[in-house]
Design a protein around this motif. Sequence first.
Motif, short mmCIF file in Angstrom:
data_model
loop_
_atom_site.label_atom_id
_atom_site.label_comp_id
_atom_site.label_asym_id
_atom_site.label_seq_id
_atom_site.Cartn_x
_atom_site.Cartn_y
_atom_site.Cartn_z
N GLU A 15 0.85 -1.29 -0.06
CA GLU A 15 -0.09 0.22 -0.22
C GLU A 15 0.94 1.23 0.10
O GLU A 15 1.81 1.31 0.66
CB GLU A 15 -0.98 -0.06 1.21
N ASN A 16 0.53 2.06 -0.63
CA ASN A 16 0.93 3.56 -0.83
C ASN A 16 2.60 3.46 -1.25
O ASN A 16 3.41 3.90 -0.27
CB ASN A 16 0.93 4.22 0.60
N LYS A 223 -1.18 2.94 -5.51
CA LYS A 223 -1.99 3.06 -4.30
C LYS A 223 -1.97 1.68 -3.52
O LYS A 223 -1.92 1.46 -2.36
CB LYS A 223 -3.61 3.31 -4.39
#
Length: 251
Positions: A15-16, A223
Amino acid sequence: MRDPKWPWVARQQWENLLFLHWPVQVEELRPYVPSPFNIETYNGRAWISIVPFRASWNGFRGMPGKLPFSDFLEINVRTYVNFYGEPGVYFLSLDTDSRLAAAGARSAFSLPYLKAEITLEETGDGLFYESRRTEKAARDAYFSVYIKHIASQEIDMEKGSLTEWLTERYCLWTLKGDKILKGPISHSPWRLKKAEAEWSMNGMTSFQSGRDISDKPIIQYCKEKMVGFHPFEKYGIADVSFNELWHPGSE
């Protein structure tokens, strides 16, 4: 790319995730990559990437949920290699805020995981990663990056493009003692976006002529992405010597 010998056995969600890519000279990188692995180049240049992300939803095949207390933050420094023509990545260092992940991966696969204090702040204006290495046996290192803008449109993953070359990699190569190991992973193609960021570091890439890279990188953002980890595969015995960046006493 050869198919993995066995099905995936563990999963993880990234994530991220942020890529910061820099071109570097092969001759500066060569002492830190074991000789069995060929350093790959794109238009005559080798590349290094710093990759911060959150690892979540860690679990094993067949588990309905995730392992408790298994989420962690990671910042890795990697380059691009092949072994007998099979492309992959080679990790120069992997900083993490999980002592369990650092000790487990280092012991089982000799991956250069190092304990660090890492934070990720998500605000309405952007994302901020900050990492300070705390591993006593390793050189000091600091890294921070503020992601201040992410494009709305995805990058076109054109076949043969630099972006595809840097990111569509499906294994890591490493040594455990004198054993050559391949760590296959499986995932869908990347859905990346261009990003703007402010960053600083000290000690993360100082093997480059004794200083950290200061040139402007290519920056890309994802993302989230689910990946599957396959069992490591042994590919023979190596007779090598090289400088391990994370090794106790390295300068």
